[in-house]
Design an enzyme around this catalytic site. Structure first.
Site, mmCIF file in Angstrom:
data_model
loop_
_atom_site.group_PDB
_atom_site.id
_atom_site.type_symbol
_atom_site.label_atom_id
_atom_site.label_comp_id
_atom_site.label_asym_id
_atom_site.label_seq_id
_atom_site.Cartn_x
_atom_site.Cartn_y
_atom_site.Cartn_z
ATOM 1 N N GLU A 94 42.725 35.984 42.573
ATOM 2 C CA GLU A 94 42.147 35.285 43.728
ATOM 3 C C GLU A 94 41.564 33.914 43.376
ATOM 4 O O GLU A 94 40.395 33.642 43.615
ATOM 5 C CB GLU A 94 41.095 36.176 44.411
ATOM 6 C CG GLU A 94 41.716 37.438 44.979
ATOM 7 C CD GLU A 94 40.820 38.190 45.954
ATOM 8 O OE1 GLU A 94 39.680 37.772 46.174
ATOM 9 O OE2 GLU A 94 41.292 39.219 46.503
ATOM 10 N N GLU B 124 45.550 44.893 45.850
ATOM 11 C CA GLU B 124 44.257 45.296 46.414
ATOM 12 C C GLU B 124 44.389 45.446 47.917
ATOM 13 O O GLU B 124 45.064 44.661 48.579
ATOM 14 C CB GLU B 124 43.147 44.279 46.099
ATOM 15 C CG GLU B 124 42.654 44.316 44.678
ATOM 16 C CD GLU B 124 41.482 43.372 44.415
ATOM 17 O OE1 GLU B 124 40.558 43.301 45.238
ATOM 18 O OE2 GLU B 124 41.514 42.716 43.358
HETATM 19 C C1 BG6 Z 1 38.584 41.320 45.882
HETATM 20 C C2 BG6 Z 1 38.208 41.175 44.429
HETATM 21 O O1 BG6 Z 1 38.555 40.120 46.500
HETATM 22 O O2 BG6 Z 1 37.737 42.096 46.671
HETATM 23 C C3 BG6 Z 1 37.470 42.362 43.833
HETATM 24 O O3 BG6 Z 1 39.359 40.903 43.663
HETATM 25 C C4 BG6 Z 1 36.417 42.826 44.830
HETATM 26 O O4 BG6 Z 1 36.918 41.977 42.603
HETATM 27 C C5 BG6 Z 1 37.136 43.251 46.110
HETATM 28 O O5 BG6 Z 1 35.603 43.860 44.357
HETATM 29 C C6 BG6 Z 1 36.216 43.832 47.171
HETATM 30 O O6 BG6 Z 1 35.165 42.938 47.480
HETATM 31 P P1 BG6 Z 1 33.663 43.422 47.409
HETATM 32 O O7 BG6 Z 1 32.841 42.203 47.624
HETATM 33 O O8 BG6 Z 1 33.496 44.400 48.500
HETATM 34 O O9 BG6 Z 1 33.468 43.998 46.068
#
Ligand code: BG6
Length: 489
Positions: A167, A376
């Site tokens: 990202e 993700e």
């Molecule tokens: C993604 C990241 O954008 O979102 C992760 O690559 C992150 O590192 C995930 O944990 C979820 O976001 P958050 O803020 O809920 O942890």
């Protein structure tokens, strides 16, 4: 959400889950690892736990891989901690760091789980920052290339799928939150200089991977949030396009076309921004041909027109997990983000919009015609163990089912998608909300309070409890995406 029929997934589709070293491993000062900037950043986020223990994956990796195998995984996406592998400026390789990742990779392969490895997931070593002042110094490019080459040499015989930078777009858009703006005095201009340095780092990684890893494939990991126009008002459409450019498209275009777009160059010119281009940079970028896109996508956004005289507003993330805390940004003359009345949100005001994933896959395929893997996607929620000793996460099952269904539809739409790795396998630290915002298929029986009140991970059991979503996902993936656990109509 409606289900019109059973979408089909390719026979060799990779089903797994995803994590990042600094959020899952713990053991931040164990066996020679030194601190990363994000470790220090995570210490400022009280009342949530910092990452010194996290999910304790550093100590429990064998148990975690056994659970992945039980679930039926064919892939696992994780990241390498730079400061565990190269802990200091003398560039000496830490044998214990290498050993840990060798053990993890071998354990995965023994269980027929394909490793998909991210080189950089927000965790620049502190020694780099101390020596060079952080991302703004071009010396980082050589340091990163050295780190990547060590990784390809040590692990490239077994790891064939590599991801360059996680990202990059979100790091520039949320620079303050993720800590990369540290030391910057003029973020408006310097973020573009950092972005250029990151593009050169990405290019070095791509070139070295192709040179050193036999049959190695590598791609970037954009954080994708599709942008819908608020209305059919023509200026809302332009605002949505602007938001798309400034939050994701300019990065994807650069990776694929390997040069900066006219949109971006004109923006820099009009705003007198010097990105620090030097001779040889364009040639380097031009050589870095990616093999695929790794796509992160959780939600969608909605944009509307913002007049030049509108009041500027920062994007303020919801850091408490109480609905209504998030503030959408307004960028005068470009776009404003706004609430979408057609979608529900989670406790952190993230849109619950499974169609966003189909939209993203279609959008990326239509623009770039490159294979994609989802690295993700997932549902953050407050959770605890029920009286029956289990963790009932029906909301996550609903989210995953609806999202995976949309992946199936995107494949039927003609998109080439080769795997799905939701965030995350075990619970791990969320970037802003510690253990309070959980994503895992496997519960880690620990709270932020408990993590904050012990001296060492050894004082905690960090018990793993399979959530309802673990069992549901297991059935689905063992049937290669046909046993949805719900009647189709
Ligand atoms: C993604 C990241 O954008 O979102 C992760 O690559 C992150 O590192 C995930 O944990 C979820 O976001 P958050 O803020 O809920 O942890």
């Amino acid at each position: 959400m409606y289900y019109k029929h059973d979408p089909k997934f390719p026979d060799d589709f990779l089903w797994g889950a995803s994590s990042a070293a600094w959020q899952v491993e713990g053991g931040t000062l164990e066996d020679g690892r030194t601190q990363a900037i994000i470790d220090l950043n995570s210490k400022t986020k009280q009342p949530f736990a910092d990452n010194s223990i996290a999910a304790g994956h550093y100590y429990h990796y064998k148990q975690d891989v056994a659970l992945m195998a039980e679930c039926g995984f064919s892939s696992y996406r994780f990241s390498l901690s730079w400061s565990r592998i190269i802990p200091a400026e003398d560039h000496k390789i830490n044998p214990k760091g290498i050993q840990f990742y060798n053990n993890l990779i071998d354990e995965l392969l023994k269980n027929n789980i394909t490793p998909i490895v991210t080189l950089y997931h927000y965790d620049m070593p502190c020694w780099i920052e101390k020596k060079y002042g952080g991302w703004l110094n071009r010396a980082v490019i050589d340091e990163f290339e050295y780190f990547c080459r060590v990784c390809f040499k040590e692990f490239g015989d077994r790891v064939k799928y590599w991801l360059s930078i996680n990202e990059q777009n979100m790091q520039i858009v949320y620079g303050h939150w993720l800590g990369i703006s540290k030391g910057c005095t003029n973020w408006f201009e310097q973020k573009w200089q950092i972005n250029h340095i990151m593009n050169l780092c990405h290019a070095k990684a791509v070139i070295a991977c192709h040179e050193m890893v036999e049959n190695g494939k590598i791609g970037p990991v954009p954080g994708m949030v599709p942008i819908y126009p608020e209305t059919c008002k023509p200026m809302d459409q332009i605002a949505a396009m602007n938001a798309e450019e400034f939050t994701e498209k300019i990065w994807n275009d650069t990776y694929v076309y390997r040069s900066y777009s006219n949109f971006l160059q004109n923006y820099w010119k009009n705003n007198k921004i010097d990105i620090g281009m030097e001779s040889g940079d364009e040639e380097l970028m031009a050589k870095a041909q990616i093999d695929f896109f790794a796509v992160n996508c959780y939600r969608s956004n909605t944009a509307k027109d913002a007049l030049p005289e509108a009041e500027a507003k920062e994007y303020l993330l919801n850091k408490k997990g109480q609905k209504g805390e998030l503030q959408f940004p307004t960028n005068p003359g470009e776009f404003a983000l706004t609430k979408n009345p057609f979608v529900e949100t989670n406790d952190w005001d993230w849109e619950i919009d499974p169609s966003a994933l189909r939209y993203t896959l279609r959008y990326m395929w239509n623009h770039y015609r490159l294979p994609m893997i989802i690295t993700e996607n997932g549902f953050g929620m407050h959770e605890s163990v029920a009286d029956d000793g289990r963790v009932h996460d029906q909301a996550r099952i609903d989210f995953l089912r609806d999202n995976i269904y949309q992946v199936g539809l995107a494949i039927e739409d003609g998109c080439e998608v080769w795997g799905y790795n939701p965030w995350s396998f075990t619970d791990l630290l969320s970037t802003g909300n510690g253990m309070a915002k959980r994503y895992g298929l496997v519960y880690i029986d620990v709270t932020d309070d408990q993590l904050n009140n012990v001296q060492s991970a050894k004082e905690l059991e960090l018990k793993r409890i399979k959530k309802d979503s673990f069992y549901w996902y297991s059935k689905l993936i063992k049937s290669n995406g046909s046993d949805w656990g719900k009647e189709m109509n």
